[in-house]
Scaffold this active site. Structure first.
Site, PDB file in Angstrom:
ATOM      1  N   ASP A 167      21.380  14.966 -18.346  1.00 51.14           N
ATOM      2  CA  ASP A 167      21.702  13.552 -18.435  1.00 51.14           C
ATOM      3  C   ASP A 167      23.145  13.597 -19.030  1.00 51.14           C
ATOM      4  O   ASP A 167      23.361  13.816 -20.044  1.00 51.14           O
ATOM      5  CB  ASP A 167      20.821  13.159 -19.746  1.00 51.14           C
ATOM      6  CG  ASP A 167      20.986  11.657 -20.160  1.00 51.14           C
ATOM      7  OD1 ASP A 167      21.731  11.126 -19.376  1.00 51.14           O
ATOM      8  OD2 ASP A 167      20.330  11.625 -21.263  1.00 51.14           O
ATOM      9  N   TYR A 187      31.584  -0.003 -26.723  1.00 54.69           N
ATOM     10  CA  TYR A 187      31.496  -1.151 -25.719  1.00 54.69           C
ATOM     11  C   TYR A 187      32.001  -2.242 -26.333  1.00 54.69           C
ATOM     12  O   TYR A 187      31.686  -3.002 -27.486  1.00 54.69           O
ATOM     13  CB  TYR A 187      30.078  -1.172 -25.509  1.00 54.69           C
ATOM     14  CG  TYR A 187      29.365  -0.076 -25.194  1.00 54.69           C
ATOM     15  CD1 TYR A 187      29.288   0.778 -23.943  1.00 54.69           C
ATOM     16  CD2 TYR A 187      28.655   0.678 -26.372  1.00 54.69           C
ATOM     17  CE1 TYR A 187      28.624   1.901 -23.818  1.00 54.69           C
ATOM     18  CE2 TYR A 187      28.183   1.852 -26.085  1.00 54.69           C
ATOM     19  CZ  TYR A 187      28.190   2.760 -24.735  1.00 54.69           C
ATOM     20  OH  TYR A 187      27.509   3.763 -24.614  1.00 54.69           O
ATOM     21  N   ASP A 211      26.340   7.220 -15.703  1.00 52.59           N
ATOM     22  CA  ASP A 211      25.282   8.107 -16.577  1.00 52.59           C
ATOM     23  C   ASP A 211      24.158   8.296 -15.670  1.00 52.59           C
ATOM     24  O   ASP A 211      23.203   7.474 -15.004  1.00 52.59           O
ATOM     25  CB  ASP A 211      24.595   6.901 -17.508  1.00 52.59           C
ATOM     26  CG  ASP A 211      23.768   7.805 -18.521  1.00 52.59           C
ATOM     27  OD1 ASP A 211      23.306   8.708 -18.292  1.00 52.59           O
ATOM     28  OD2 ASP A 211      23.439   7.217 -19.561  1.00 52.59           O
ATOM     29  N   GLU A 227      28.892  11.891 -22.473  1.00 55.61           N
ATOM     30  CA  GLU A 227      27.425  12.475 -22.786  1.00 55.61           C
ATOM     31  C   GLU A 227      27.150  13.881 -22.115  1.00 55.61           C
ATOM     32  O   GLU A 227      27.457  14.044 -20.714  1.00 55.61           O
ATOM     33  CB  GLU A 227      26.496  11.599 -22.287  1.00 55.61           C
ATOM     34  CG  GLU A 227      25.070  12.199 -22.392  1.00 55.61           C
ATOM     35  CD  GLU A 227      23.896  11.221 -21.937  1.00 55.61           C
ATOM     36  OE1 GLU A 227      23.928  10.492 -20.959  1.00 55.61           O
ATOM     37  OE2 GLU A 227      22.881  11.245 -22.452  1.00 55.61           O
ATOM     38  N   HIS A 262      14.014  11.527 -22.080  1.00 61.46           N
ATOM     39  CA  HIS A 262      13.993  11.217 -23.512  1.00 61.46           C
ATOM     40  C   HIS A 262      12.775  12.271 -23.938  1.00 61.46           C
ATOM     41  O   HIS A 262      11.689  11.745 -23.712  1.00 61.46           O
ATOM     42  CB  HIS A 262      13.897   9.853 -23.889  1.00 61.46           C
ATOM     43  CG  HIS A 262      14.948   8.960 -23.365  1.00 61.46           C
ATOM     44  ND1 HIS A 262      14.771   7.823 -23.389  1.00 61.46           N
ATOM     45  CD2 HIS A 262      16.362   9.358 -23.195  1.00 61.46           C
ATOM     46  CE1 HIS A 262      16.160   7.114 -23.096  1.00 61.46           C
ATOM     47  NE2 HIS A 262      17.024   8.287 -22.932  1.00 61.46           N
ATOM     48  N   ARG A 282      31.332   5.688 -22.273  1.00 60.75           N
ATOM     49  CA  ARG A 282      30.254   6.675 -23.301  1.00 60.75           C
ATOM     50  C   ARG A 282      30.558   7.977 -22.444  1.00 60.75           C
ATOM     51  O   ARG A 282      30.921   8.083 -21.479  1.00 60.75           O
ATOM     52  CB  ARG A 282      28.932   6.115 -22.487  1.00 60.75           C
ATOM     53  CG  ARG A 282      28.016   7.413 -23.156  1.00 60.75           C
ATOM     54  CD  ARG A 282      26.598   6.668 -23.414  1.00 60.75           C
ATOM     55  NE  ARG A 282      25.694   6.404 -21.984  1.00 60.75           N
ATOM     56  CZ  ARG A 282      25.647   5.170 -21.514  1.00 60.75           C
ATOM     57  NH1 ARG A 282      26.046   3.962 -22.445  1.00 60.75           N
ATOM     58  NH2 ARG A 282      25.414   4.876 -20.445  1.00 60.75           N
ATOM     59  N   HIS A 288      24.082   2.173 -30.118  1.00 58.96           N
ATOM     60  CA  HIS A 288      22.904   3.108 -29.863  1.00 58.96           C
ATOM     61  C   HIS A 288      23.168   4.391 -30.634  1.00 58.96           C
ATOM     62  O   HIS A 288      23.978   4.446 -31.324  1.00 58.96           O
ATOM     63  CB  HIS A 288      22.713   3.529 -28.304  1.00 58.96           C
ATOM     64  CG  HIS A 288      24.009   4.057 -27.824  1.00 58.96           C
ATOM     65  ND1 HIS A 288      24.293   5.266 -27.859  1.00 58.96           N
ATOM     66  CD2 HIS A 288      24.930   3.560 -26.930  1.00 58.96           C
ATOM     67  CE1 HIS A 288      25.460   5.632 -27.153  1.00 58.96           C
ATOM     68  NE2 HIS A 288      25.943   4.576 -26.639  1.00 58.96           N
ATOM     69  N   GLU A 300      26.048  11.808 -27.051  1.00 63.13           N
ATOM     70  CA  GLU A 300      26.567  10.770 -26.078  1.00 63.13           C
ATOM     71  C   GLU A 300      26.970   9.543 -26.844  1.00 63.13           C
ATOM     72  O   GLU A 300      26.407   8.506 -26.718  1.00 63.13           O
ATOM     73  CB  GLU A 300      25.396  10.118 -25.164  1.00 63.13           C
ATOM     74  CG  GLU A 300      24.226  10.099 -25.993  1.00 63.13           C
ATOM     75  CD  GLU A 300      23.016   9.608 -25.012  1.00 63.13           C
ATOM     76  OE1 GLU A 300      23.384   8.570 -24.256  1.00 63.13           O
ATOM     77  OE2 GLU A 300      21.641  10.162 -24.666  1.00 63.13           O
ATOM     78  N   ASP A 349       0.859  -1.316  -0.136  1.00 65.03           N
ATOM     79  CA  ASP A 349       0.097  -0.169  -0.122  1.00 65.03           C
ATOM     80  C   ASP A 349       0.827   1.411  -0.056  1.00 65.03           C
ATOM     81  O   ASP A 349       0.442   2.411   0.259  1.00 65.03           O
ATOM     82  CB  ASP A 349      -1.029  -0.001   1.242  1.00 65.03           C
ATOM     83  CG  ASP A 349      -0.162  -0.119   2.447  1.00 65.03           C
ATOM     84  OD1 ASP A 349       1.005  -0.299   2.502  1.00 65.03           O
ATOM     85  OD2 ASP A 349      -0.717   0.165   3.452  1.00 65.03           O
ATOM     86  N   HIS A 401      21.965  -0.032 -20.132  1.00 67.10           N
ATOM     87  CA  HIS A 401      21.018   0.334 -19.067  1.00 67.10           C
ATOM     88  C   HIS A 401      21.271  -0.326 -17.769  1.00 67.10           C
ATOM     89  O   HIS A 401      20.320  -0.993 -17.012  1.00 67.10           O
ATOM     90  CB  HIS A 401      19.712   0.252 -19.457  1.00 67.10           C
ATOM     91  CG  HIS A 401      19.184   1.241 -20.513  1.00 67.10           C
ATOM     92  ND1 HIS A 401      18.200   1.156 -21.438  1.00 67.10           N
ATOM     93  CD2 HIS A 401      20.045   2.344 -20.833  1.00 67.10           C
ATOM     94  CE1 HIS A 401      18.014   2.221 -22.103  1.00 67.10           C
ATOM     95  NE2 HIS A 401      19.351   2.898 -21.991  1.00 67.10           N
ATOM     96  N   HIS A 426      19.333  12.275 -28.037  1.00 64.86           N
ATOM     97  CA  HIS A 426      17.988  12.467 -27.898  1.00 64.86           C
ATOM     98  C   HIS A 426      17.628  14.128 -27.735  1.00 64.86           C
ATOM     99  O   HIS A 426      18.743  14.724 -26.727  1.00 64.86           O
ATOM    100  CB  HIS A 426      17.418  11.372 -27.111  1.00 64.86           C
ATOM    101  CG  HIS A 426      17.916  11.275 -25.794  1.00 64.86           C
ATOM    102  ND1 HIS A 426      17.860  12.050 -24.596  1.00 64.86           N
ATOM    103  CD2 HIS A 426      19.046  10.483 -25.261  1.00 64.86           C
ATOM    104  CE1 HIS A 426      18.482  11.936 -23.666  1.00 64.86           C
ATOM    105  NE2 HIS A 426      19.173  10.959 -23.896  1.00 64.86           N
TER     106      HIS A 426
HETATM  107  N1  GLY Z   1      20.295   7.859 -19.447  1.00 70.09           N
HETATM  108  C1  GLY Z   1      19.667   7.698 -20.572  1.00 70.09           C
HETATM  109  C2  GLY Z   1      20.373   8.275 -21.572  1.00 70.09           C
HETATM  110  O1  GLY Z   1      21.285   8.462 -21.640  1.00 70.09           O
HETATM  111  O2  GLY Z   1      19.579   8.273 -22.865  1.00 70.09           O
HETATM  112 MN    MN Z   2      22.434   9.389 -20.185  1.00 72.77          MN
HETATM  113 MN    MN Z   3      21.039  10.190 -22.768  1.00 75.64          MN
END
Ligand code: GLY
Ligand code: MN
Ligand code: MN
Length: 439
Positions: A272, A389, A261, A409, A362, A407, A351, A385, A40, A244, A355
């Site tokens: 981000d 990998y 990240d 970003e 996003h 990465r 990827h 970004e 709950d 992720h 975005h």
């Molecule tokens: N952490 C999500 C992205 O970088 O798109």
């Molecule tokens: Mn990110």
């Molecule tokens: Mn991102």
């Protein structure tokens, strides 16, 4: 800090949206529901971004109706009644009078009366704008309201004839950030940058991934950010290859990189950031080689973020630099143009380069217009970004490369004066990172 988005900005957004709607129409948006986490107890409440964008109202169990041209009032809110007993447990509620007094509603009603009142507001309007097909409960409820009108057709009631997705109109507005929104996003970016610096400063072998997560999120909270903008990713060694990865349970080992990240949500706007750095403060030769490929790719992409370029140009730039880099380092063999054509880089870079960024990490907004990549314009904010990998079991490359995940970003705003990197206060060159970690 007081809210940087002022009531007159919310009012302007409603006006702008209503000017885009056809005459004799109504737009309806529901607040986000509360969601159960276990038994709950609920997750912390997070308002629906579109609803908040147009109202600034942060309570659940609310519905917004915008009716352009309605003489008795265009901005209607249904919300929870004041309830002294519930407010002792769950906190203050504005109540209908409160949303008129403090949120600029022309008229407001208790949410419990919506079934009696909203069909009457819909009746006679030709078109209903709403978010079609994303919240099944709301879809069903809207059809019930419409059926209430249809049931009275013989008494002269006129049901709406058209149901049109509202998202497109609102999301197109959200894609272009105002001066005040850019200010909030710059603040969100600064807080996240500070948090990443803190993680670099305290990192050492033997810490656990969740401890770096705690350092980062401590900085978010101390700066007044309401939430992490998404589950923070802290991946040591090969965990950095899981895009992720949010378990964040493993120990950080001497000689490995750690990929973080993480970004915050500040006054409703996300940052981000990703940084990748050596757990012990010194990059190994292999880590340096791959890191610099990603960094060069990121610089090339940021350079391609400018008004007039199309959405995919930054991504294309990363593919070019990464493929060349992988050939130079010997991880790919062949001619660069052929490898790009064949998508060979996708084994290492699977990827996209970024975005839209805004209230949602996003964020809303189309990437194509008329089947073409859309052109970049002032007011847009995006992430850049690229990553590399090398899967720990990739038998096609020398063992020394395996398990390295990188990465980098940043968040980039396009303005009338060029581009502005909102997250530049956390270092990303090898020298700068090593210097910060040594200090
Ligand atoms: N952490 C999500 C992205 O970088 O798109
Ligand atoms: Mn990110
Ligand atoms: Mn991102």
């Amino acid at each position: 800090m007081s809210n940087l988005i002022k009531p007159n900005e919310f009012a302007r957004r409603r006006r702008d949206l209503m000017s885009l709607m056809v005459p004799n129409s109504i737009a309806i948006i529901a607040a986000a529901p509360e969601r159960i986490r276990s038994n709950d107890t609920e997750y912390r409440y997070r308002q629906n971004s579109d609803f908040y964008y147009l109202t600034g109202f942060n309570e659940p169990e609310a519905v917004l109706a915008l009716i352009p041209g309605r003489r008795q009032g265009q901005f209607i809110l249904f919300c929870r009644d004041r309830d002294p007993a519930r407010e002792i447990w769950d906190g203050y509620r504005a109540g209908p009078q409160g949303v008129v007094d403090h949120y600029g509603a022309d008229d407001a009603f208790p949410i419990g009366d919506i079934d009696e009142i909203l069909p009457g507001l819909i009746e006679g309007r030709e078109r209903v704008y709403y978010c079609v097909g994303k919240e099944p409960d709301f879809d069903r409820q809207l059809m019930e309201w419409v059926n209430t009108i249809r049931a009275r057709a013989r008494a002269g009631a006129i049901p709406p004839a058209e149901f049109v997705d509202l998202d497109h109109l609102v999301h197109e507005m959200r894609l272009f950030k105002s001066a005040a929104e850019l200010k909030v996003m710059a603040r969100s970016g600064k807080i996240a940058a500070r948090a990443h610096c803190r993680a670099m400063e305290v990192c050492k072998p033997g810490l656990f991934e969740y401890q770096l997560q705690a350092e980062i999120e401590h900085e978010f909270a101390m700066a007044g950010a309401e939430f992490p903008a998404y589950s923070s990713i802290v991946g040591g060694g090969a965990n950095g290859c899981i895009l992720h990865y949010i378990e964040n349970r493993a120990v950080l080992n001497d000689g490995d990189l750690v990929l973080i990240d993480a970004g915050c949500e500040y006054q409703g706007y996300a940052s981000d950031i990703t940084r990748t750095f050596p757990v012990n403060g010194r990059f190994s030769p292999e880590q340096k080689v791959l890191y610099n490929i990603v960094l060069e790719a990121q610089y090339a992409a940021i350079d391609a973020v400018r008004a007039g370029n199309h959405w995919n140009e930054p991504h294309d730039a990363t593919v070019q630099v990464i493929t060349e880099g992988l050939v130079d380092a010997g991880l790919l063999k062949g001619k660069v143009a052929d490898l790009i054509e064949a998508g060979a880089y996708r084994d290492f870079y699977m990827h996209r380069a970024g975005h839209w960024l805004g209230m949602d990490v996003h964020d809303a907004g189309d990437y194509k217009v008329d089947h073409q990549w859309r052109l970049l314009e002032p007011g847009m904010v995006m992430t850049v970004e690229p990553g590399l990998y090398v899967a720990p079991d990739n038998a096609n490359v020398a063992e020394k490369w395996r398990g390295i995940g990188i990465r980098i970003e940043d968040n980039v705003a396009i303005t009338n004066r060029g581009t502005e990197i909102l997250t530049s206060e956390v270092p990303k060159s090898i020298d700068d990172i090593q210097a910060l970690m040594a200090s």
